[in-house]
Write a protein that holds these residues in place. Structure first.
Motif, short mmCIF file in Angstrom:
data_model
loop_
_atom_site.label_atom_id
_atom_site.label_comp_id
_atom_site.label_asym_id
_atom_site.label_seq_id
_atom_site.Cartn_x
_atom_site.Cartn_y
_atom_site.Cartn_z
N GLU A 137 -47.25 2.95 13.81
CA GLU A 137 -47.35 3.83 14.98
C GLU A 137 -46.15 3.65 15.90
O GLU A 137 -45.59 4.62 16.40
CB GLU A 137 -48.66 3.58 15.73
N TRP A 138 -45.74 2.38 16.13
CA TRP A 138 -44.56 2.15 16.97
C TRP A 138 -43.33 2.78 16.32
O TRP A 138 -42.52 3.41 17.01
CB TRP A 138 -44.33 0.65 17.20
N GLN A 139 -43.17 2.64 15.02
CA GLN A 139 -42.01 3.21 14.33
C GLN A 139 -41.96 4.73 14.47
O GLN A 139 -40.88 5.30 14.55
CB GLN A 139 -42.01 2.85 12.85
N SER A 140 -43.13 5.36 14.54
CA SER A 140 -43.16 6.82 14.62
C SER A 140 -42.78 7.34 16.01
O SER A 140 -42.39 8.49 16.14
CB SER A 140 -44.54 7.36 14.21
N ILE A 141 -42.86 6.50 17.05
CA ILE A 141 -42.55 6.99 18.40
C ILE A 141 -41.27 6.39 19.00
O ILE A 141 -40.78 6.90 20.00
CB ILE A 141 -43.73 6.77 19.38
N LEU A 142 -40.76 5.33 18.40
CA LEU A 142 -39.54 4.69 18.91
C LEU A 142 -38.35 5.03 18.01
O LEU A 142 -38.53 5.25 16.81
CB LEU A 142 -39.71 3.17 18.96
N THR A 143 -37.16 5.05 18.58
CA THR A 143 -35.96 5.20 17.76
C THR A 143 -35.79 3.92 16.94
O THR A 143 -36.36 2.88 17.29
CB THR A 143 -34.71 5.42 18.63
N PRO A 144 -34.99 3.97 15.87
CA PRO A 144 -34.76 2.73 15.11
C PRO A 144 -34.21 1.59 15.97
O PRO A 144 -34.63 0.44 15.81
CB PRO A 144 -33.75 3.16 14.03
N GLU A 145 -33.31 1.89 16.90
CA GLU A 145 -32.76 0.86 17.78
C GLU A 145 -33.83 0.31 18.72
O GLU A 145 -33.94 -0.90 18.92
CB GLU A 145 -31.58 1.42 18.59
N GLU A 146 -34.65 1.19 19.31
CA GLU A 146 -35.75 0.73 20.18
C GLU A 146 -36.73 -0.13 19.39
O GLU A 146 -37.16 -1.18 19.88
CB GLU A 146 -36.49 1.93 20.78
N PHE A 147 -37.08 0.29 18.18
CA PHE A 147 -38.02 -0.47 17.36
C PHE A 147 -37.47 -1.86 17.08
O PHE A 147 -38.18 -2.86 17.20
CB PHE A 147 -38.34 0.27 16.06
N ASN A 148 -36.18 -1.93 16.70
CA ASN A 148 -35.57 -3.22 16.40
C ASN A 148 -35.64 -4.16 17.60
O ASN A 148 -35.98 -5.35 17.45
CB ASN A 148 -34.12 -3.03 15.96
N ILE A 149 -35.33 -3.66 18.77
CA ILE A 149 -35.31 -4.52 19.95
C ILE A 149 -36.71 -4.79 20.47
O ILE A 149 -37.10 -5.94 20.69
CB ILE A 149 -34.39 -3.93 21.03
N LEU A 150 -37.49 -3.75 20.67
CA LEU A 150 -38.81 -3.90 21.30
C LEU A 150 -39.85 -4.56 20.40
O LEU A 150 -40.67 -5.34 20.87
CB LEU A 150 -39.32 -2.54 21.76
N ARG A 151 -39.84 -4.24 19.12
CA ARG A 151 -40.90 -4.72 18.24
C ARG A 151 -40.46 -5.83 17.29
O ARG A 151 -41.28 -6.57 16.78
CB ARG A 151 -41.48 -3.55 17.42
N GLU A 152 -39.14 -5.94 17.04
CA GLU A 152 -38.64 -6.99 16.14
C GLU A 152 -37.79 -8.03 16.88
O GLU A 152 -37.15 -8.85 16.25
CB GLU A 152 -37.82 -6.36 15.01
N ALA A 153 -37.78 -7.96 18.21
CA ALA A 153 -37.07 -8.92 19.07
C ALA A 153 -35.58 -8.98 18.78
O ALA A 153 -34.96 -10.04 18.84
CB ALA A 153 -37.70 -10.31 18.97
#
Length: 176
Positions: free
Chosen positions: A47-63
């Protein structure tokens, strides 16, 4: 009898060394997250991947960490509120921003209750990781080398983790 005593001793040590799953307050009043933290906004990684850009996902969800000196927020000095790019929770007021020279937006404090701290050992030593208290997203790290005349703290935050809302503009509703 000896085995029974060993088992009882092991159980006693385990009971003493276990920590509660609840949030705790650090000495300077920041809330510390546990590994089983429940967040008001909770989504699956898909769900996070579907709403965040790849860069946002990397930083916000993968630290992940953005390259230094790349965020437009480094130069943003207008009055306003910085919100979590994942869930839109208010995190920082721009009036608490300062030039740290590190290449990342830096603040001497967060909005009360907006972040939780976690321990980060990814680079071989302990750092205080700042996470959004609403969704658990990684924001950056907190160091004790901020302005002495205020809090002494430096919240070194990835610009990608934040959205800027100018003063006078309505904050968006939390992303559920």
């Amino acid at each position: 009898m000896m085995i029974k005593n060993l088992l009882l001793g092991a159980l006693a040590i385990a009971a003493i060394s276990c920590k509660s799953n609840a949030q705790e307050k650090s000495a300077d009043g920041e809330t510390t997250a546990s590994n089983t933290q429940d967040y008001k906004v909770s989504k699956t990684e898909a769900e996070w991947q579907s709403i965040l850009t790849p860069e946002e996902f990397n930083i916000l969800r993968e630290a992940g960490t953005e390259p230094p000196f790349t965020s437009p927020l480094n130069e943003e000095t207008s009055p306003g509120t910085l919100i979590c790019a994942a869930c839109y929770a208010p995190l920082y007021e721009n009036e608490h921003k300062f030039k740290s020279g590190t290449g990342w937006p830096s603040y001497d404090r967060a909005i009360d209750g907006a972040i939780v701290l976690d321990s980060d050992m990814k680079i071989g030593y302990k750092r205080d990781e700042a996470k959004c208290a609403t969704c658990g997203s990684h924001l950056g790290h907190i160091f004790n080398d901020g302005p002495e005349e205020t809090t002494g703290k430096r919240h070194c935050i990835n610009g990608v983790a934040l959205d800027f809302v100018p003063e006078g503009q309505a904050l968006p509703e939390l992303r559920k």
